[in-house]
Design an enzyme around this catalytic site. Structure first.
Site, PDB file in Angstrom:
ATOM      1  CG  HIS A 240      46.351  45.479  41.259  1.00  0.00           C
ATOM      2  ND1 HIS A 240      46.291  44.629  42.354  1.00  0.00           N
ATOM      3  CD2 HIS A 240      46.550  46.717  41.766  1.00  0.00           C
ATOM      4  CE1 HIS A 240      46.436  45.330  43.473  1.00  0.00           C
ATOM      5  NE2 HIS A 240      46.604  46.592  43.151  1.00  0.00           N
TER       6      HIS A 240
HETATM    7  O1  RIB Z   1      41.826  47.160  41.960  1.00  0.00           O
HETATM    8  C1  RIB Z   1      42.844  47.331  41.010  1.00  0.00           C
HETATM    9  C2  RIB Z   1      42.264  47.723  39.693  1.00  0.00           C
HETATM   10  O2  RIB Z   1      41.571  48.952  39.814  1.00  0.00           O
HETATM   11  C3  RIB Z   1      43.344  47.992  38.626  1.00  0.00           C
HETATM   12  O3  RIB Z   1      42.822  47.699  37.354  1.00  0.00           O
HETATM   13  C4  RIB Z   1      43.593  49.460  38.765  1.00  0.00           C
HETATM   14  O4  RIB Z   1      44.054  50.054  37.547  1.00  0.00           O
HETATM   15  C5  RIB Z   1      42.217  49.956  39.059  1.00  0.00           C
HETATM   16  O5  RIB Z   1      41.529  50.097  37.812  1.00  0.00           O
END
Ligand code: RIB
Ligand code: CA
Length: 304
Positions: A240
């Site tokens: 992500h």
């Molecule tokens: O939902 C994904 C996010 O939440 C990313 O930034 C992961 O590192 C967690 O922080």
């Protein structure tokens, strides 16, 4: 602000997290911007561990960047929820075992963000954890937006959440902060609707077999953890936060929809993105090109 041919200054606010780790390693390799500061925030792990994890990653890269410790608690009512990145936040890796000593700057992340942005005249922010630091910097320094170009956010969703059915983790931890940031800054948001569809396939694990040194060890360990933890073979293994960095560096690589939104701050739907006529005008990533992102990852991690 007159256009200069100087590369943009980028601040990274992060709660490492394995995908944060992939993002920091990629940021080290990339030359479309200059990272001028990194701040830790409470999220996947507590803020002290997040700071230690940043130092661990920087040490593997031999990368000297000012690191600022951020907020330990969200603006929103605290919820006991951690990400899915193992006890240390870095999967199988443990900075304590490697004797990593966190040595953040004297001043806080809030003060570091403001002072650095004001000194530079303009700075962009990549926010890949809960938005607490950015919101609290804004509260302390209401003129901060004058010195911020854009805020690129990994967070939110346009449908299904990952920490509850309704909410994505970063927005769930501090929805109050998200609303304040969306209201005050020009934001581009990369939510689960797009980031869940972009990442490695487990076939890509072999990419890292021949990378020498600590960087290779970290990359292999990260991807092994993601594959083993998610016990998924053949599907996409999302990264992500790395996708948010890619979206920052390749502005035309993502198609955005302008939406008026507010983040629900309490109750069953805490953290959910709600379209709202009185909401904050925000650009949401809605479509990207998997092959282009996959090629970017190969290039940034393998240099080819
Ligand atoms: O939902 C994904 C996010 O939440 C990313 O930034 C992961 O590192 C967690 O922080
Ligand atoms: Ca993160």
């Amino acid at each position: 602000m007159k256009k200069t041919n100087k590369i943009p200054a980028l601040w990274i606010d992060t709660d490492p997290g394995i995908d944060d780790g992939f993002c920091l390693i990629a940021a080290y390799e990339m030359d479309q911007f200059e990272v001028v500061g990194i701040s830790s925030v409470n999220g996947n792990v507590d803020v002290q561990q997040a700071t230690k994890n940043i130092f661990y990653i920087l040490e593997q890269l031999d990368w000297e960047i000012p690191v600022y410790e951020g907020e330990a608690h969200p603006l929103s009512e605290e919820v006991l929820e951690r990400g899915v990145h193992g006890n240390t936040g870095l999967g199988y890796l443990d900075p304590d075992q490697e004797g990593i000593i966190a040595d953040p700057e004297e001043i806080s992340a809030i003060d570091g963000i403001y002072q650095t942005a004001k000194e530079l005249g303009q700075m962009d922010i990549l926010a890949i954890g809960p938005l607490t630091n950015i919101a609290m910097a804004l509260e302390k320094y209401p003129d901060l937006p004058e010195y911020i170009g854009e805020v690129i956010i990994m967070g939110g969703e346009l449908g299904k959440g990952n920490v509850t059915a309704f909410a994505e983790f970063n927005f769930y931890i501090d929805p109050v902060a998200v609303n304040r940031v969306l209201e005050a800054f020009d934001c581009r948001v990369l939510g689960l609707n797009i980031t869940e569809t972009m990442g490695f396939t487990s076939k890509d694990r072999q990419w890292f077999d021949d990378i020498l040194g600590k960087k290779g060890e970290v990359l292999r360990s990260f991807l092994d953890y993601v594959i083993e933890y998610r016990e998924i073979d053949g599907e996409i293994l999302p990264v992500h936060d790395l996708y948010a960095l890619y979206a920052y560096a390749y502005q035309t690589a993502v198609i955005y929809d302008e939406k008026k939104v507010k983040i629900i701050e309490k109750g069953e739907k805490r953290g959910a993105v709600e379209t709202n006529e009185k909401g904050y005008t925000t650009l949401f990533g809605i479509e990207g090109n998997f092959e282009h992102f996959h090629r970017f990852m190969k290039e940034v991690f393998l240099g080819k």
